[in-house]
Design a protein around this motif. Structure first.
Motif, mmCIF file in Angstrom:
data_model
loop_
_atom_site.group_PDB
_atom_site.id
_atom_site.type_symbol
_atom_site.label_atom_id
_atom_site.label_comp_id
_atom_site.label_asym_id
_atom_site.label_seq_id
_atom_site.Cartn_x
_atom_site.Cartn_y
_atom_site.Cartn_z
ATOM 1 N N ILE A 125 -4.770 95.906 42.247
ATOM 2 C CA ILE A 125 -5.703 97.006 42.481
ATOM 3 C C ILE A 125 -5.043 98.232 43.094
ATOM 4 O O ILE A 125 -5.529 99.356 42.929
ATOM 5 N N ALA A 126 -3.905 98.061 43.781
ATOM 6 C CA ALA A 126 -3.287 99.191 44.478
ATOM 7 C C ALA A 126 -2.897 100.310 43.521
ATOM 8 O O ALA A 126 -3.122 101.494 43.818
ATOM 9 N N PHE A 127 -2.343 99.981 42.373
ATOM 10 C CA PHE A 127 -1.866 101.018 41.459
ATOM 11 C C PHE A 127 -3.017 101.764 40.781
ATOM 12 O O PHE A 127 -3.003 102.999 40.747
ATOM 13 N N PRO A 128 -4.017 101.082 40.228
ATOM 14 C CA PRO A 128 -5.171 101.835 39.716
ATOM 15 C C PRO A 128 -5.857 102.666 40.797
ATOM 16 O O PRO A 128 -6.340 103.768 40.520
ATOM 17 N N ALA A 129 -5.895 102.154 42.034
ATOM 18 C CA ALA A 129 -6.541 102.892 43.121
ATOM 19 C C ALA A 129 -5.798 104.188 43.424
ATOM 20 O O ALA A 129 -6.416 105.241 43.610
ATOM 21 N N VAL A 130 -4.474 104.130 43.454
ATOM 22 C CA VAL A 130 -3.683 105.339 43.725
ATOM 23 C C VAL A 130 -3.867 106.364 42.606
ATOM 24 O O VAL A 130 -4.051 107.558 42.864
ATOM 25 N N LEU A 131 -3.851 105.911 41.358
ATOM 26 C CA LEU A 131 -4.055 106.828 40.240
ATOM 27 C C LEU A 131 -5.452 107.450 40.286
ATOM 28 O O LEU A 131 -5.627 108.640 40.004
ATOM 29 N N ALA A 132 -6.449 106.639 40.645
ATOM 30 C CA ALA A 132 -7.813 107.155 40.745
ATOM 31 C C ALA A 132 -7.927 108.191 41.853
ATOM 32 O O ALA A 132 -8.606 109.212 41.691
ATOM 33 N N VAL A 133 -7.269 107.958 42.979
ATOM 34 C CA VAL A 133 -7.306 108.918 44.083
ATOM 35 C C VAL A 133 -6.631 110.232 43.680
ATOM 36 O O VAL A 133 -7.116 111.323 44.009
ATOM 37 N N ILE A 134 -5.511 110.142 42.953
ATOM 38 C CA ILE A 134 -4.823 111.367 42.500
ATOM 39 C C ILE A 134 -5.738 112.180 41.590
ATOM 40 O O ILE A 134 -5.887 113.403 41.760
ATOM 41 N N SER A 135 -6.371 111.516 40.629
ATOM 42 C CA SER A 135 -7.284 112.223 39.725
ATOM 43 C C SER A 135 -8.497 112.766 40.480
ATOM 44 O O SER A 135 -8.977 113.876 40.193
ATOM 45 N N TYR A 136 -8.973 112.003 41.448
ATOM 46 C CA TYR A 136 -10.129 112.408 42.262
ATOM 47 C C TYR A 136 -9.822 113.679 43.055
ATOM 48 O O TYR A 136 -10.588 114.648 43.027
ATOM 49 N N VAL A 137 -8.683 113.691 43.733
ATOM 50 C CA VAL A 137 -8.287 114.864 44.516
ATOM 51 C C VAL A 137 -8.074 116.058 43.596
ATOM 52 O O VAL A 137 -8.446 117.192 43.929
ATOM 53 N N MET A 138 -7.511 115.810 42.412
ATOM 54 C CA MET A 138 -7.222 116.912 41.497
ATOM 55 C C MET A 138 -8.494 117.588 41.005
ATOM 56 O O MET A 138 -8.602 118.820 41.042
ATOM 57 N N PHE A 139 -9.491 116.803 40.562
ATOM 58 C CA PHE A 139 -10.675 117.467 40.010
ATOM 59 C C PHE A 139 -11.508 118.140 41.099
ATOM 60 O O PHE A 139 -12.143 119.172 40.860
ATOM 61 N N ILE A 140 -11.484 117.615 42.315
ATOM 62 C CA ILE A 140 -12.175 118.296 43.406
ATOM 63 C C ILE A 140 -11.459 119.597 43.766
ATOM 64 O O ILE A 140 -12.092 120.646 43.956
ATOM 65 N N TYR A 141 -10.134 119.560 43.829
ATOM 66 C CA TYR A 141 -9.364 120.761 44.130
ATOM 67 C C TYR A 141 -9.572 121.824 43.046
ATOM 68 O O TYR A 141 -9.764 123.018 43.352
ATOM 69 N N VAL A 142 -9.549 121.387 41.789
ATOM 70 C CA VAL A 142 -9.746 122.325 40.682
ATOM 71 C C VAL A 142 -11.130 122.964 40.761
ATOM 72 O O VAL A 142 -11.290 124.177 40.572
ATOM 73 N N GLY A 143 -12.136 122.166 41.067
ATOM 74 C CA GLY A 143 -13.490 122.692 41.173
ATOM 75 C C GLY A 143 -13.636 123.679 42.320
ATOM 76 O O GLY A 143 -14.263 124.741 42.165
ATOM 77 N N MET A 144 -13.055 123.350 43.471
ATOM 78 C CA MET A 144 -13.147 124.241 44.626
ATOM 79 C C MET A 144 -12.373 125.534 44.394
ATOM 80 O O MET A 144 -12.801 126.616 44.827
ATOM 81 N N ARG A 145 -11.245 125.435 43.708
ATOM 82 C CA ARG A 145 -10.461 126.638 43.437
ATOM 83 C C ARG A 145 -11.165 127.527 42.414
ATOM 84 O O ARG A 145 -11.089 128.756 42.498
ATOM 85 N N HIS A 146 -11.848 126.915 41.477
ATOM 86 C CA HIS A 146 -12.520 127.687 40.427
ATOM 87 C C HIS A 146 -13.803 128.344 40.936
ATOM 88 O O HIS A 146 -14.066 129.515 40.642
ATOM 89 N N HIS A 147 -14.595 127.592 41.697
ATOM 90 C CA HIS A 147 -15.898 128.098 42.127
ATOM 91 C C HIS A 147 -15.907 128.615 43.566
ATOM 92 O O HIS A 147 -16.769 129.411 43.929
ATOM 93 N N GLY A 148 -14.958 128.122 44.379
ATOM 94 C CA GLY A 148 -15.071 128.322 45.825
ATOM 95 C C GLY A 148 -15.654 127.064 46.437
ATOM 96 O O GLY A 148 -16.415 126.324 45.780
ATOM 97 N N VAL A 149 -15.314 126.809 47.705
ATOM 98 C CA VAL A 149 -15.708 125.537 48.326
ATOM 99 C C VAL A 149 -17.223 125.371 48.360
ATOM 100 O O VAL A 149 -17.782 124.371 47.889
ATOM 101 N N GLY A 150 -17.913 126.355 48.932
ATOM 102 C CA GLY A 150 -19.364 126.231 49.074
ATOM 103 C C GLY A 150 -20.078 126.156 47.738
ATOM 104 O O GLY A 150 -20.966 125.317 47.532
ATOM 105 N N LYS A 151 -19.698 127.022 46.823
ATOM 106 C CA LYS A 151 -20.367 127.044 45.521
ATOM 107 C C LYS A 151 -20.097 125.762 44.749
ATOM 108 O O LYS A 151 -20.980 125.249 44.046
#
Length: 262
Positions: A125-151
């Motif tokens: 489970i450790a390897f799928p979990a790390v990959l999932a966390v990387i993708s999770y952080v990436m799409f949240i960062y992309v969304g915040m950068r595109h819209h702004g944190v609050g929006k």
């Protein structure tokens, strides 16, 4: 016979510790539990991917060589059929990450059907979990950068619905977007690879167990090994499908983070 039964009785039922592979280093065994067969397979997968793409593009040609054609086809498949199809024209800039993700998962999954290896790092489970966390952080960062944190937070949590139902929907959206997505990404990949590994193991060892118990069970042992071959072919399809699904879901989450509408 009694001695063999005693050994088998001592080995069963397996404990949680049996899921921790021993170190493969010949020295410092008690200090090198981190370097196991799984660790070696992951390093080999990374090395194979790096060497393959470097060798393929070392001297690019207008008429591609076989290696260059394979590398371009692999990248083109992920870029066109996953990144662009899921995200749109903006998906081109995510194609390198998605291609790396797809290749890494595919190759590590493939270890599960390689003779004498027959275990995928993704069945831990450790390897799928790390990959999932990387993708999770990436799409949240992309969304915040595109819209702004609050929006972005409002975009992610507030669906287009009447105001009186929002107190019910907002917690559901929060749970779905920020908790379920990384969990489901990791568990889906892990569960499929772990289940496939266990099925192959059961049918392979089952054949040996039946022959060892009594020669009269030899036809059933052959049947068990035949099912192992059939399951190996099925597992090959699962290997490719799981790498594709993980990559597609990551791309869909990025698309949702970039979308202007909920």
């Amino acid at each position: 016979m009694i001695g063999q039964s005693t050994v088998l009785a001592a080995a069963f039922p397996p404990s949680v510790e049996d899921f921790y592979l021993p170190s493969i280093l010949p020295w410092g065994e008690h200090n090198n539990y981190w370097f196991t067969k799984i660790t070696l397979l992951v390093w080999l997968a990374v090395a194979i991917i790096i060497v393959f793409f470097l060798a393929s593009y070392r001297k690019p040609q207008l008429v591609p060589t076989k290696k260059q054609w394979m590398a371009e086809s692999l990248y083109g498949f992920v870029r066109n059929n996953i990144a662009v199809d899921m995200i749109g024209p903006a998906g081109v800039r995510f194609a390198p990450y998605l291609t790396t993700l797809f290749c890494f998962i595919l190759l590590n999954n493939f270890w599960g059907i390689v003779p004498l290896v027959q275990i995928s790092p993704m069945s831990h489970i450790a390897f799928p979990a790390v990959l999932a966390v990387i993708s999770y952080v990436m799409f949240i960062y992309v969304g915040m950068r595109h819209h702004g944190v609050g929006k972005y937070i409002m975009h992610a949590l507030k669906p287009p619905a009447p105001w009186f139902i929002l107190p019910l929907l907002v917690p559901i959206e929060f749970f779905s977007t920020f908790l379920v997505r990384p969990f489901s990404l990791a568990v889906r990949l892990f569960a499929n690879m772990f289940a496939g590994h266990m099925l192959l193991l059961v049918f392979t060892l089952g054949g040996f167990a039946m022959i060892s118990a009594n020669a009269i069970y030899a036809p059933f042992a052959v049947l068990s090994w035949g099912l192992t071959i059939a399951l190996t072919l099925l597992e090959f399809l699962v290997i490719c499908l799981q790498a594709y699904v993980f990559t597609v879901l990551t791309a869909s989450y990025v698309q949702g983070a970039l979308a202007d509408e909920h």
